[in-house]
Design an enzyme around this catalytic site. Structure first.
Site, mmCIF file in Angstrom:
data_model
loop_
_atom_site.group_PDB
_atom_site.id
_atom_site.type_symbol
_atom_site.label_atom_id
_atom_site.label_comp_id
_atom_site.label_asym_id
_atom_site.label_seq_id
_atom_site.Cartn_x
_atom_site.Cartn_y
_atom_site.Cartn_z
ATOM 1 N N ASP B 25 0.844 -1.197 0.000
ATOM 2 C CA ASP B 25 0.000 0.000 0.000
ATOM 3 C C ASP B 25 0.875 1.242 0.000
ATOM 4 O O ASP B 25 1.800 1.341 0.821
ATOM 5 C CB ASP B 25 -0.857 0.041 1.281
ATOM 6 N N LYS B 82 -8.090 0.693 -5.324
ATOM 7 C CA LYS B 82 -9.279 0.112 -4.695
ATOM 8 C C LYS B 82 -10.565 0.828 -5.099
ATOM 9 O O LYS B 82 -10.581 2.043 -5.268
ATOM 10 C CB LYS B 82 -9.153 0.216 -3.169
ATOM 11 N N GLY B 154 -5.342 -2.966 8.595
ATOM 12 C CA GLY B 154 -5.011 -1.854 9.479
ATOM 13 C C GLY B 154 -4.910 -2.234 10.939
ATOM 14 O O GLY B 154 -4.839 -1.364 11.801
ATOM 15 N N GLY B 215 -3.032 -7.473 8.055
ATOM 16 C CA GLY B 215 -2.430 -7.680 9.369
ATOM 17 C C GLY B 215 -0.976 -8.099 9.358
ATOM 18 O O GLY B 215 -0.376 -8.273 10.410
ATOM 19 N N GLY B 236 -0.241 -3.689 3.921
ATOM 20 C CA GLY B 236 -0.863 -2.372 3.909
ATOM 21 C C GLY B 236 -0.132 -1.438 4.839
ATOM 22 O O GLY B 236 0.948 -0.933 4.538
#
Lengths: 192, 295
Positions: B25, B82, B154, B215, B236
């Site tokens: 990300d 996204k 997240g 995660g 991410g």
């Protein structure tokens, strides 16, 4: 004795090459570290991201092992990203590479992913029947030196080349059931 | 000579090319460059990483096309972006921009509570999240060319990623043990297309590559997901929310490549600084869980 063919497993479409080579009767294995690379008779650099693979080659001594492999005259076949990494010159890029073939390549020369395509291309070296070729964000060879033999041209772009024991294609024979190019590569191995 | 653009084979083919690489990300061109130089195989362009979306609340939408274009101009690796679940116009816009992969993602606020996007209708390939085999096969039935287990985006906590990956894998093993005459009832129970079920029972794997997301914060997390059957990982918040993004990005890339070699993993896990802090998923209220979005 079946030929021991390594598929460079830094990243990319390793498994489809494993399947194709097994179907051809070779003995494929994934190689990631220098001693694994030294133990094979021939090597395939699969499709994937050439930038990523170029960076990963610089770690853990992989690049030197690949250069030694080629220096010893052992065959190497690069598909897509592999074609880019084996080229001496990459248009507009200073990315890490092996630079083994006397070729100049252009990256993403058919466009971005939405322009990726399949087409029937002529590859006289493997037979009359056209080859169903899958092009994914594919490169092409802009020009080649004297020792570079052009084996296929599509839409005026060179998409398959051979230079002695080195072979490179812009497309992905491993994504179809047509084994002719893998057999052609194994033939190069047996010739030497 | 004729050529056929954007076939199923070219879509799944790109997913094949991304295997064993790390998709990171990024929120701007500068981060995209750092990711590319660290060895990322692709970047996911978004305005806020999931950890910040979680903190800020409100409606999370598709990113500004300007930012996506800046990132596409900065790197040569494929760029993903996204869209909200069911928001097919956001997807049309991303396709027009020429992004290489669209993530119909639970990280953004869903735009439709009943229907996902008909992904066969697009030239650009899609990736979708899943928590179990049934959800994976529903998305593939709609045209997803790549699946990622959802995890809990997240959170910096790998527990949900593990749960979802194990659930998909054990679902596949269960199918392989069924008789042919038990398949239709299983399809009904899973809410998944019968033909895909039969295919999975025969091949022992999903019909498209299966990656892991949500995660992953350390090289060991990434290697854990690979050993559990992921074909690569999305990272991410885990990279750019850590103390030393550049080194952590490099280490996670190496960890995915050497996921089955503990001595190499030990070497690359050394001295990486602080990972992102992470949340305890057990104490997270149900409505804050992103994985529950989509069905």
């Amino acid at each position: 004795m079946p030929v021991k063919v390594g598929i460079l497993g830094l990243q990319g479409a390793v498994e489809p090459h494993m399947k194709a080579l097994t179907a051809c009767g070779a003995e494929p294995r994934v190689v990631r570290l220098p001693d694994q690379i030294a133990a094979v008779d021939a090597l395939i650099i699969p499709g994937g991201e050439s930038t990523t693979m170029g960076i990963l080659m610089e770690r853990f001594g992989v690049k030197d092992a690949l250069l030694r492999h080629a220096e010893q005259g052992k065959p190497m076949y690069g598909t897509c990203a592999g074609m880019i990494l084996m080229a001496k010159e990459i248009e507009g890029s200073d990315q890490a590479r092996l630079g083994l073939m006397d070729t100049r390549v252009a990256r993403n020369s058919f466009g971005r992913q939405v322009d990726s395509f399949e087409a029937a291309v002529d590859v006289p070296a493997v037979g009359e029947e056209p080859f169903r070729a899958v092009f994914i964000r594919a490169p092409h060879v802009v020009s080649g030196g004297e020792g570079v033999e052009v084996l296929s041209v599509f839409q005026e772009r060179i998409v398959l080349v051979r230079q002695g024991h080195l072979l490179a294609s812009a497309f992905h024979p491993e994504l179809t059931d047509d084994l002719r190019l893998h057999r052609y590569f194994l033939q190069i191995v047996n010739e030497l | 000579m004729t050529s056929e653009k954007s076939t199923w084979r070219t879509k799944v083919g790109l997913a094949e090319m991304l295997k064993g690489g790390v998709i990171m990300d990024v929120v701007n061109a500068e981060q995209a460059k750092i990711a590319e130089e660290a060895g990322a195989v692709s970047v996911m362009a978004l305005e806020r990483v999931p950890a910040d979306i979680r903190r800020d609340g409100g409606v999370a939408r598709m990113s500004d096309p300007k930012m996506i274009k800046d990132i596409m101009a900065m790197v040569t690796i494929p760029v993903m972006a996204k869209v909200r679940i069911g928001h097919f116009v956001e997807a049309q816009i991303l396709e027009a921009l020429g992004v290489d992969f669209i993530d119909e993602s639970e990280v953004l606020t869903p735009a439709d509570e009943y229907f996902h996007i008909d992904k066969h209708a697009f030239k650009v390939p899609f990736v979708c999240g899943c928590r179990d085999l049934g959800e994976a096969l529903r998305r593939i039935g709609e045209g997803a060319a790549m699946i990622r287990t959802k995890g809990e985006a997240g959170s910096g906590n790998v527990v949900e990623a593990v749960r979802h990956m194990r659930s998909v894998q054990s679902g596949i093993r269960h199918l392989q043990g069924l008789r042919r005459d038990e398949m239709m009832t299983e399809a009904k129970n899973l809410g998944a297309p019968y033909d895909l079920l039969v295919e999975v029972a025969e091949t022992g794997k999903l019909p498209v590559p299966n990656f892991s997301a949500g995660g992953v914060a350390t090289p060991a997390d990434a290697a854990l997901m690979m050993q559990l059957g992921a074909e690569t990982v999305f990272v991410g918040s885990g990279i750019f929310k850590s103390g030393d993004p550049k080194e952590r990005a490099k280490a996670i890339v190496s960890a995915v490549m050497h996921y089955d070699n503990p001595s190499v993993l030990a070497e690359i896990s050394e001295g990486l600084g602080e990972p992102m802090s992470g949340l305890d998923v057990r104490t997270m209220p149900e409505e804050e869980r992103m994985a529950n979005r989509g069905w």
